[in-house]
Design a protein around this motif. Structure first.
Motif, PDB file in Angstrom:
ATOM      1  N   ARG A  11       5.261   3.825  12.490  1.00 23.49           N
ATOM      2  CA  ARG A  11       6.110   2.852  11.782  1.00 23.49           C
ATOM      3  C   ARG A  11       5.309   2.060  10.763  1.00 23.49           C
ATOM      4  N   TRP A  12       4.046   1.794  11.103  1.00 25.17           N
ATOM      5  CA  TRP A  12       3.245   0.976  10.188  1.00 25.17           C
ATOM      6  C   TRP A  12       2.999   1.691   8.864  1.00 25.17           C
ATOM      7  N   VAL A  14       5.240   2.782   6.999  1.00 23.23           N
ATOM      8  CA  VAL A  14       6.296   2.430   6.034  1.00 23.23           C
ATOM      9  C   VAL A  14       5.883   1.247   5.162  1.00 23.23           C
ATOM     10  N   PRO A  15       5.506   0.092   5.762  1.00 21.28           N
ATOM     11  CA  PRO A  15       5.038  -0.988   4.883  1.00 21.28           C
ATOM     12  C   PRO A  15       3.776  -0.618   4.111  1.00 21.28           C
ATOM     13  N   ALA A  18       4.789   1.234   1.150  1.00 18.52           N
ATOM     14  CA  ALA A  18       5.402   0.361   0.141  1.00 18.52           C
ATOM     15  C   ALA A  18       4.329  -0.338  -0.683  1.00 18.52           C
ATOM     16  N   VAL A  19       3.301  -0.865  -0.002  1.00 20.72           N
ATOM     17  CA  VAL A  19       2.219  -1.544  -0.718  1.00 20.72           C
ATOM     18  C   VAL A  19       1.466  -0.555  -1.603  1.00 20.72           C
ATOM     19  N   VAL A  22       3.355   0.275  -4.788  1.00 19.25           N
ATOM     20  CA  VAL A  22       3.297  -0.783  -5.800  1.00 19.25           C
ATOM     21  C   VAL A  22       1.917  -0.816  -6.450  1.00 19.25           C
TER      22      VAL A  22
ATOM     23  N   LEU B 284       9.660  -7.183  -3.601  1.00 18.32           N
ATOM     24  CA  LEU B 284       8.486  -6.539  -2.995  1.00 18.32           C
ATOM     25  C   LEU B 284       8.123  -7.219  -1.678  1.00 18.32           C
ATOM     26  N   VAL B 287      10.720  -6.346   1.041  1.00 20.30           N
ATOM     27  CA  VAL B 287      10.600  -4.991   1.567  1.00 20.30           C
ATOM     28  C   VAL B 287       9.353  -4.862   2.446  1.00 20.30           C
ATOM     29  N   VAL B 288       8.218  -5.326   1.929  1.00 22.38           N
ATOM     30  CA  VAL B 288       6.966  -5.146   2.673  1.00 22.38           C
ATOM     31  C   VAL B 288       7.007  -5.907   3.990  1.00 22.38           C
ATOM     32  N   THR B 291       9.659  -4.524   6.520  1.00 24.58           N
ATOM     33  CA  THR B 291       9.211  -3.288   7.180  1.00 24.58           C
ATOM     34  C   THR B 291       8.041  -3.566   8.125  1.00 24.58           C
ATOM     35  N   LEU B 292       7.187  -4.524   7.770  1.00 19.15           N
ATOM     36  CA  LEU B 292       6.127  -4.914   8.704  1.00 19.15           C
ATOM     37  C   LEU B 292       6.740  -5.462   9.992  1.00 19.15           C
TER      38      LEU B 292
END
Lengths: 424, 304
Positions: A11-12, A14-15, A18-19, A22, B284, B287-288, B291-292
């Motif tokens: 799961r980790w 996913v974030p 995302a980072v 970006v 941003l 979302v980040v 999800t965290l």
């Protein structure tokens, strides 16, 4: 879903993704921005001709201006913090954001964005309004007859203070011409743009090397770089770089590089630009209720009082020469020592008494006081020429002698001392 | 809000399957769960709105513009002091909520969000209600989405609690009419209200991004106070960093640096660059950190 239930640690990802996305995105944007576009080559003369023939019907955009002139800025209240001040007089230092609108030759608007404030200069036909949101003051000027039809885009709608420019080749080139030849108005008027460009290049050639070494990207647009390099070795100005839009030939950015710092000492350029004609409503200015409206004197000669703010924002104006910190002492006739980029200007003013000789009080009432306190913080110096204070900036140096003489030049301090000693 | 609702709908499928098996024993026609239910959200909003501490917090939020307006009215002679928005208060009542935002965005509104978001998961864990909440046929993902949606709604609520009383007292004391902009033009009364609404929405987005940070912190602990304090520390440290010019490269990545961009809505035409950059960063962050929070919460052992 299944992988997330059987392997919960996934799961980790996913974030993290995302980072990473970006970060990759911002890196990609900056790397494409630095890639130089490929354009058909142009000579400096061709580029100058194209620039002076550029006639965009209109444009709107955001201009960011960054100055690192080496002034002791922290001593000036309201001028220090990055984007704090919306005062026109505060634009000598730091970073400032402008919004610019142009429509045809006679409509222009410049807005200096400050933190919670704004100063505007609006020109609509023969009316010019200068507005300050913090003091809620509007000043109205009437455009004199002689500048109703500006010929060059470099004049940016012919702002107050930029009127006496005879050359039609854009502000930066004109500044150079002025510095190099002293009085460009004396030359016979060129008849064609090509001739004008050739004349100008010939005129600046002894002092300046003009090249088009490559291309760059400004505000997402491909642009030519026109570089003026002083031939004088002692000049503090390493080069002046002008970015010209490849499509419209509108100057998009001016950078003045110093020999003392790696980053531009002065930079003004678009960060976003659109060549559509802005809405006519943009240029209509009616002072809001509760505003102090004053009728300004026509800024015909361009030295007082609107010059104060206007000078430092026009692309290409060498800021060090335009608004030296002792600009209040402008009454005496200046004396020029040396030639080209190494020219030293000596002005004879009143002896320093502590109070500023700046007589006018148009809105920025605090300026004389803070100017005096700033001057008093400058280091003292002395030599065969006398004693005084010296201000060593990144692209210019100024010496304020105690006997009232002020020497300014884009050269190191010892050249100024020599000029002062020779003059006395 | 719309982001959270989207997540909510995405999360509905697994939970619907789960609830179908759980309630399938009921007699009569087979139970068909509604494809989209706002029941959990409504229950969450009732909880937030019903808490006495939250009501007191709203009172504090509403008091600030009223105090500022009355103080300005009493000392109208030196109205030039204190920045543009403050000095404009006497010209139009709608400047009162805007000036109040200037003041409250530094401390009170982030504090309200810190309280709400710190409470969201850690508060339930602390009270021992989290395990009961997890027994209802709602997936953890959906619970988290609803929690975030309720925090966004709470942020909007807080912003309106500043804006509406501020506008009422401002109009009562200073009148209502065409509003001067920072650019020196004048907006009609309708446009002025529209700008105020835009400011409210923008600030809601900004505070919602902070709420996402708080939601994540709240999944890390069982102490709501700890989570709230951590969110306040994030806010205050951000404000300090924004004040350090040497760290200017970092500023575009800090939430608080973009909050004050609401003043760009007071220019004419609106200077969209700064608010759009702000909205991108808010999205941003949302979302980040959501999800965290999801990564942490949906795999977490709930022991209290």
């Amino acid at each position: 879903m299944s992988i997330f239930t059987t392997r919960p640690w996934t799961r980790w990802a996913v974030p993290t993704a995302a980072v990473a996305l970006v970060a990759a995105g911002s890196v990609a944007v900056s790397s494409t921005a630095t890639a130089d576009p490929t354009l058909p080559p142009m000579t400096p003369a061709e580029l100058l001709v194209a620039v002076q023939q550029a006639r965009p019907a209109g444009l709107s955009g955001t201009v960011v201006q960054t100055s690192d002139l080496g002034l002791p800025s922290l001593t000036l209240p309201g001028m220090s913090s990055g984007r704090g001040s919306a005062e026109l007089s505060g634009t000598i230092t730091g970073t400032h954001t402008w919004r610019v609108w142009l429509s045809g030759p006679s409509k222009a608007r410049l807005a200096l964005l400050g933190q919670g404030g704004e100063s505007d200069i609006v020109r609509d036909g023969k009316d010019i309004w200068v507005w300050s949101s913090s003091s809620k003051e509007a000043t109205h000027y009437l455009v004199p007859e002689t500048m109703k039809h500006p010929t060059s885009l470099g004049d940016l709608g012919a702002l107050p203070g930029k009127t006496g420019m005879p050359s039609a080749t854009g502000a930066p080139a004109a500044s150079v011409a002025r510095g190099a030849a002293g009085a460009p108005g004396a030359t016979p008027l060129p008849t064609t743009p090509q001739e004008a460009a050739d004349k100008l290049l010939a005129m600046v050639d002894p002092s300046t090397e003009v090249t088009v070494p490559g291309t760059t990207t400004v505000a997402g647009r491909a642009a030519y770089q026109l570089v003026l390099t002083p031939r004088a070795k002692e000049s503090l100005v390493a080069s002046v770089r002008l970015a010209v839009d490849a499509e419209t030939k509108v100057p998009l950015r001016v950078q003045v590089m110093s020999t003392r710092i790696a980053t531009p000492a002065f930079e003004v350029g678009f960060t976003a630009v659109d060549f559509g004609v802005p809405d006519a409503q943009t240029f209509a200015f009616t002072p809001p209720a509760g505003t102090t409206v004053t009728e300004g004197k026509t800024p015909m000669t361009g030295d007082q009082p609107a010059d104060k703010g206007a000078n430092s924002m026009v692309p290409g104006e060498l800021p060090g020469k335009a608004t030296p910190p002792g600009s209040g002492i402008a009454s005496a006739k200046p004396k020029f020592v040396g030639t080209g980029w190494a020219t030293v200007v000596i002005v004879k003013g009143e002896p320093m008494t502590g109070s500023s000789p700046d007589g006018e009080s148009s809105g920025q009432g605090k300026a004389p006081d803070s100017m005096t306190s700033m001057l008093q913080q400058l280091p003292t110096t002395s030599g065969a020429w006398g004693t005084g204070r010296v201000l060593e900036g990144t692209i210019f140096t100024a010496v304020l002698a105690d006997d009232g003489r002020v020497a300014i030049g884009a050269v190191p301090a010892d050249r100024l001392y020599a000029a002062l000693a020779a003059g006395s | 809000m719309s982001v959270a609702e989207g997540l909510d709908q995405a999360a509905v499928a697994p939970s619907a399957a789960a609830s179908g098996t759980a309630t399938g024993l009921a007699s009569g026609p087979a139970y068909r769960p509604k494809p989209f239910s706002t029941r959990l959200f409504r229950s969450e909003m009732t909880l937030i709105g019903g808490r006495r501490r939250n009501q007191m917090g709203l009172l504090v939020l509403a008091a600030m513009p009223i105090i500022m307006a009355i103080a300005t009215k009493l000392t109208a002679s030196d109205h030039r002091r204190g920045g543009d928005l403050m000095s404009s208060m006497t010209t139009n009542g709608l400047f009162v909520p805007l000036a109040a935002f200037m003041v409250e965005m530094t401390m009170f509104l982030p504090l309200a969000i810190a309280m709400l978001s710190g409470d969201s998961i850690a508060g339930e864990a602390n009270l021992g209600t989290l395990r009961y909440l997890l027994t209802v046929p709602v997936s953890r993902t959906r619970l988290l989405a609803v929690k975030f949606a309720s925090l966004c709604a709470g942020a909007f609520w807080g912003v309106l609690t500043v804006a509406i009383p501020g506008a009422i007292i401002g109009i009562a004391l200073f009148g209502f009419g065409p509003m001067p902009t920072l650019s020196g033009s004048t907006l009609s009364a309708g446009e002025a209200v529209g700008r105020l609404v835009l400011v409210c929405l923008y600030l809601t987005a900004g505070l919602s991004a902070l709420a996402a940070v708080g939601l994540f912190i709240s999944t890390l602990t069982e102490q709501p106070i700890g989570a709230s304090v951590a969110v306040m520390i994030v806010t205050i440290v951000s404000w300090i960093l924004v004040g350090v010019p040497q760290l200017s490269w970092l500023h575009p990545w800090l939430l608080v640096d973009h909050w004050m961009a609401f003043q760009e809505f007071l220019r004419d035409p609106i200077a969209w660059d700064a608010p759009l950059a702000g909205l991108r960063l808010f999205a941003l962050y949302a979302v980040v950190f959501w999800t965290l929070a999801w990564a942490r919460f949906s795999g977490k052992d709930v022991t209290s």
